[in-house]
Design a protein around this motif. Structure first.
Motif, PDB file in Angstrom:
ATOM      1  N   THR A  53       0.847  -1.195   0.000  1.00  0.00           N
ATOM      2  CA  THR A  53       0.000   0.000   0.000  1.00  0.00           C
ATOM      3  C   THR A  53       0.884   1.248   0.000  1.00  0.00           C
ATOM      4  O   THR A  53       2.061   1.193   0.358  1.00  0.00           O
ATOM      5  CB  THR A  53      -0.917   0.043   1.234  1.00  0.00           C
ATOM      6  OG1 THR A  53      -0.096   0.169   2.402  1.00  0.00           O
ATOM      7  CG2 THR A  53      -1.767  -1.206   1.344  1.00  0.00           C
ATOM      8  N   LEU A  54       0.293   2.364  -0.368  1.00  0.00           N
ATOM      9  CA  LEU A  54       1.043   3.618  -0.403  1.00  0.00           C
ATOM     10  C   LEU A  54       1.546   4.044   0.982  1.00  0.00           C
ATOM     11  O   LEU A  54       2.709   4.433   1.118  1.00  0.00           O
ATOM     12  CB  LEU A  54       0.189   4.712  -1.061  1.00  0.00           C
ATOM     13  CG  LEU A  54       0.845   6.069  -1.281  1.00  0.00           C
ATOM     14  CD1 LEU A  54       2.152   5.944  -2.055  1.00  0.00           C
ATOM     15  CD2 LEU A  54      -0.104   7.006  -2.026  1.00  0.00           C
ATOM     16  N   PRO A  55       0.716   3.969   2.022  1.00  0.00           N
ATOM     17  CA  PRO A  55       1.216   4.346   3.348  1.00  0.00           C
ATOM     18  C   PRO A  55       2.437   3.514   3.765  1.00  0.00           C
ATOM     19  O   PRO A  55       3.372   4.041   4.359  1.00  0.00           O
ATOM     20  CB  PRO A  55       0.029   4.074   4.261  1.00  0.00           C
ATOM     21  CG  PRO A  55      -1.159   4.160   3.383  1.00  0.00           C
ATOM     22  CD  PRO A  55      -0.729   3.693   2.038  1.00  0.00           C
ATOM     23  N   ARG A  56       2.425   2.225   3.452  1.00  0.00           N
ATOM     24  CA  ARG A  56       3.576   1.395   3.805  1.00  0.00           C
ATOM     25  C   ARG A  56       4.800   1.829   3.014  1.00  0.00           C
ATOM     26  O   ARG A  56       5.917   1.899   3.548  1.00  0.00           O
ATOM     27  CB  ARG A  56       3.278  -0.079   3.511  1.00  0.00           C
ATOM     28  CG  ARG A  56       2.262  -0.654   4.477  1.00  0.00           C
ATOM     29  CD  ARG A  56       1.976  -2.112   4.194  1.00  0.00           C
ATOM     30  NE  ARG A  56       0.677  -2.445   4.778  1.00  0.00           N
ATOM     31  CZ  ARG A  56       0.286  -3.664   5.080  1.00  0.00           C
ATOM     32  NH1 ARG A  56       1.053  -4.699   4.836  1.00  0.00           N
ATOM     33  NH2 ARG A  56      -0.896  -3.864   5.630  1.00  0.00           N
ATOM     34  N   LEU A  72       8.716   6.740  16.451  1.00  0.00           N
ATOM     35  CA  LEU A  72       7.375   6.965  15.943  1.00  0.00           C
ATOM     36  C   LEU A  72       7.072   8.462  15.839  1.00  0.00           C
ATOM     37  O   LEU A  72       6.437   8.910  14.890  1.00  0.00           O
ATOM     38  CB  LEU A  72       6.350   6.290  16.856  1.00  0.00           C
ATOM     39  CG  LEU A  72       6.267   4.777  16.714  1.00  0.00           C
ATOM     40  CD1 LEU A  72       5.445   4.183  17.822  1.00  0.00           C
ATOM     41  CD2 LEU A  72       5.644   4.433  15.376  1.00  0.00           C
ATOM     42  N   SER A  73       7.534   9.226  16.802  1.00  0.00           N
ATOM     43  CA  SER A  73       7.283  10.672  16.768  1.00  0.00           C
ATOM     44  C   SER A  73       7.940  11.317  15.566  1.00  0.00           C
ATOM     45  O   SER A  73       7.336  12.167  14.905  1.00  0.00           O
ATOM     46  CB  SER A  73       7.823  11.323  18.033  1.00  0.00           C
ATOM     47  OG  SER A  73       7.194  10.778  19.151  1.00  0.00           O
ATOM     48  N   ASP A  74       9.183  10.929  15.302  1.00  0.00           N
ATOM     49  CA  ASP A  74       9.872  11.457  14.125  1.00  0.00           C
ATOM     50  C   ASP A  74       9.065  11.135  12.865  1.00  0.00           C
ATOM     51  O   ASP A  74       8.797  12.002  12.034  1.00  0.00           O
ATOM     52  CB  ASP A  74      11.260  10.819  13.970  1.00  0.00           C
ATOM     53  CG  ASP A  74      12.215  11.221  15.076  1.00  0.00           C
ATOM     54  OD1 ASP A  74      11.963  12.253  15.734  1.00  0.00           O
ATOM     55  OD2 ASP A  74      13.201  10.495  15.298  1.00  0.00           O
ATOM     56  N   LEU A  75       8.672   9.879  12.753  1.00  0.00           N
ATOM     57  CA  LEU A  75       7.903   9.449  11.595  1.00  0.00           C
ATOM     58  C   LEU A  75       6.597  10.227  11.484  1.00  0.00           C
ATOM     59  O   LEU A  75       6.208  10.657  10.398  1.00  0.00           O
ATOM     60  CB  LEU A  75       7.599   7.953  11.697  1.00  0.00           C
ATOM     61  CG  LEU A  75       8.728   7.005  11.301  1.00  0.00           C
ATOM     62  CD1 LEU A  75       8.405   5.583  11.711  1.00  0.00           C
ATOM     63  CD2 LEU A  75       8.967   7.072   9.792  1.00  0.00           C
ATOM     64  N   SER A  76       5.958  10.423  12.610  1.00  0.00           N
ATOM     65  CA  SER A  76       4.695  11.136  12.631  1.00  0.00           C
ATOM     66  C   SER A  76       4.839  12.551  12.085  1.00  0.00           C
ATOM     67  O   SER A  76       4.038  13.009  11.264  1.00  0.00           O
ATOM     68  CB  SER A  76       4.179  11.164  14.067  1.00  0.00           C
ATOM     69  OG  SER A  76       3.028  11.956  14.162  1.00  0.00           O
ATOM     70  N   MET A  80       3.489  13.605   8.405  1.00  0.00           N
ATOM     71  CA  MET A  80       2.289  14.403   8.645  1.00  0.00           C
ATOM     72  C   MET A  80       1.048  13.535   8.861  1.00  0.00           C
ATOM     73  O   MET A  80      -0.017  13.799   8.304  1.00  0.00           O
ATOM     74  CB  MET A  80       2.046  15.391   7.487  1.00  0.00           C
ATOM     75  CG  MET A  80       3.189  16.380   7.261  1.00  0.00           C
ATOM     76  SD  MET A  80       2.701  17.837   6.280  1.00  0.00           S
ATOM     77  CE  MET A  80       3.099  17.338   4.624  1.00  0.00           C
ATOM     78  N   VAL A  81       1.203  12.487   9.645  1.00  0.00           N
ATOM     79  CA  VAL A  81       0.048  11.679  10.033  1.00  0.00           C
ATOM     80  C   VAL A  81       0.052  11.525  11.551  1.00  0.00           C
ATOM     81  O   VAL A  81       1.060  11.788  12.199  1.00  0.00           O
ATOM     82  CB  VAL A  81       0.052  10.265   9.376  1.00  0.00           C
ATOM     83  CG1 VAL A  81       0.086  10.373   7.857  1.00  0.00           C
ATOM     84  CG2 VAL A  81       1.208   9.423   9.882  1.00  0.00           C
ATOM     85  N   SER A  82      -1.058  11.086  12.103  1.00  0.00           N
ATOM     86  CA  SER A  82      -1.191  11.009  13.556  1.00  0.00           C
ATOM     87  C   SER A  82      -0.361   9.869  14.134  1.00  0.00           C
ATOM     88  O   SER A  82      -0.034   8.898  13.457  1.00  0.00           O
ATOM     89  CB  SER A  82      -2.655  10.805  13.923  1.00  0.00           C
ATOM     90  OG  SER A  82      -3.084   9.541  13.490  1.00  0.00           O
ATOM     91  N   ASN A  83      -0.039   9.994  15.414  1.00  0.00           N
ATOM     92  CA  ASN A  83       0.690   8.949  16.116  1.00  0.00           C
ATOM     93  C   ASN A  83      -0.068   7.628  16.097  1.00  0.00           C
ATOM     94  O   ASN A  83       0.512   6.577  15.836  1.00  0.00           O
ATOM     95  CB  ASN A  83       0.904   9.351  17.578  1.00  0.00           C
ATOM     96  CG  ASN A  83       2.132  10.215  17.742  1.00  0.00           C
ATOM     97  OD1 ASN A  83       3.039  10.190  16.912  1.00  0.00           O
ATOM     98  ND2 ASN A  83       2.173  10.999  18.803  1.00  0.00           N
ATOM     99  N   GLY A  84      -1.343   7.714  16.406  1.00  0.00           N
ATOM    100  CA  GLY A  84      -2.155   6.509  16.477  1.00  0.00           C
ATOM    101  C   GLY A  84      -2.156   5.744  15.155  1.00  0.00           C
ATOM    102  O   GLY A  84      -2.146   4.512  15.128  1.00  0.00           O
TER     103      GLY A  84
END
Lengths: 169, 169
Positions: A53-56, A72-76, A80-84
Motif C-alpha cells: 500500500t502507499l502508506p507502507r 514513531l514521533s519522528d515518523l509522525s 504528517m500523520v497522527s501517532n495513532g
DNA sequence: CTAATTTATTTTAAGCTTAAAATAATTGCT
DNA sequence: AGCAATTATTTTAAGCTTAAAATAAATTAG
C-alpha cells in the motif's frame, strides 16, 4: 473593469461587491485533481506490481533515508500523520518482516523503527520503479515547466504555512 | 551540455548514466506536501466550525451544482471515489438530514440523491467560509502566480491522464 | 424473445485515518 | 528530592476508503 450604467463610488462598491475568490477555489480544486489522479495511479501500481500500500511505501521511504532508524514521533512529524495511525502501520510492517522495532537505549518510552535488510532491498526495488512512474506521469512538462511549478508550489507551501501558523497565535 | 574531462560517446553515456528522475520526484513530493497541508487545515476547520467531515462537504458541493440531483454513479465519477465508498457516505448524510434518496423514475436500479432544503442552506453557509479559507491559504500568491500555477497544473493534469490512459490500451 | 453483457448499486473484508483519552516515562522547577 | 508539565506511545471509537464479489435491473445481440 466593468463599467456599468449605474455609477458606484469605491466604498459602495466594496460593500456591495465583496471580493469573490472563485479563482483561488478553482486553483485549489485543480491541485486536488492532480494529486488524486497521480496518487490513485501510484497506489494502483504499487498494489498490482508489488502488493504494497502507499502508506507502507511512504513509511519505508522515510526509514530508507534514516540508516539509524527513527522513532514513531519522528515518523509522525515527517509523514504528517497522527501517532495513532503509525502504531497500526508499524505493527503491520513488523508482521510482514519489512521493519523492526527496537527499544530506545536512552528513552524507555520510545522505540526505534528501522528497515530490515530484506525490507530495505525490497523498498529500493520499488522505489526505482516508482521514480520511473512519476517521471512518466509528469512526462509532458518541460524542464522549464517543472522548475516554474516547483517555484510556485514552494511559494504556495510558505503561504499555507503562514496562514495556518499565523491564526494559531 | 556538460563537457567533462573524460570523453564519452553518446551510447556509452546512455548506459553508464541512465536518466535519473529525482527532480520529478521532488516536484511530486512538493505537490503532495501542499495538498496535505491545505487539506488538513480545511478538514480541521470544517470539523471545528461546522462539525462536518471533508468527504461530506465534498459530496454536498457536488449536489449543490446539480439542482435535479445525481445518481451514485455520477457522484462516484465526479468525486473520483469508489461506489462502495459512496453507499456509506450517502447513508450517513441521509441519516443527518442533509440529503435524500429518491428512486429513479426511469431506472429501477438507480437512486437519485439531492440536497434537502436545510442541507443546501447549511452547505452554502459552509461554502462561503470555505472560500475565504482557501483565499487566505493562497494569500501570498499574486494574481500572476495563480494564473501561471493554474496553467502548469492544467498541463500536469493532461500529462498524467495521458500516462494513465495510454498504458491501458 | 432469449441469452449474454453491461450498468447501478450494495456488501464484505481489510486496511487507513483521525481525535481524544489513557499510560507511562522523562524533564524542569523549586 | 518531589511535584508539575511535557513527551512518546497506545488504545478506542468512529468514520473513510478501497477492491472484489454479489445482486439486480437494463441493454444488446442474435
Amino acid at each position: 473593469m466593468d463599467d456599468q450604467a449605474i455609477p458606484l463610488d469605491a466604498e459602495t462598491k466594496a460593500v456591495e461587491m465583496p471580493e469573490d475568490h472563485r479563482e483561488e477555489l478553482r486553483l485549489w480544486l485543480r491541485i486536488l485533481t492532480c494529486t488524486t489522479l497521480i496518487e490513485g495511479e501510484v497506489r494502483r501500481r504499487l498494489r498490482e506490481q508489488f502488493d504494497v500500500t502507499l502508506p507502507r511505501f511512504d513509511l519505508m521511504a522515510q526509514l530508507d533515508k534514516a540508516p539509524d532508524g527513527m522513532t514513531l514521533s519522528d515518523l509522525s512529524k515527517r509523514m504528517m500523520v497522527s501517532n495513532g495511525n503509525l502504531t497500526g502501520l508499524v505493527d503491520r510492517l513488523v508482521a510482514s518482516g519489512h521493519i523492526v522495532r527496537t527499544a530506545s537505549p536512552t528513552d524507555r518510552r520510545a522505540s526505534v523503527i528501522s528497515l530490515t535488510e530484506s525490507g530495505r532491498a525490497e523498498f529500493r526495488t520499488m522505489a526505482a520503479e516508482h521514480e520511473h512512474w512519476i517521471a512518466e506521469l509528469f512526462g509532458d512538462l518541460t524542464e522549464k515547466d517543472r522548475g516554474e511549478l516547483m517555484r510556485l508550489l514552494g511559494k504556495t507551501k510558505l503561504s499555507a504555512r503562514r496562514a495556518i501558523q499565523g491564526e494559531g497565535q
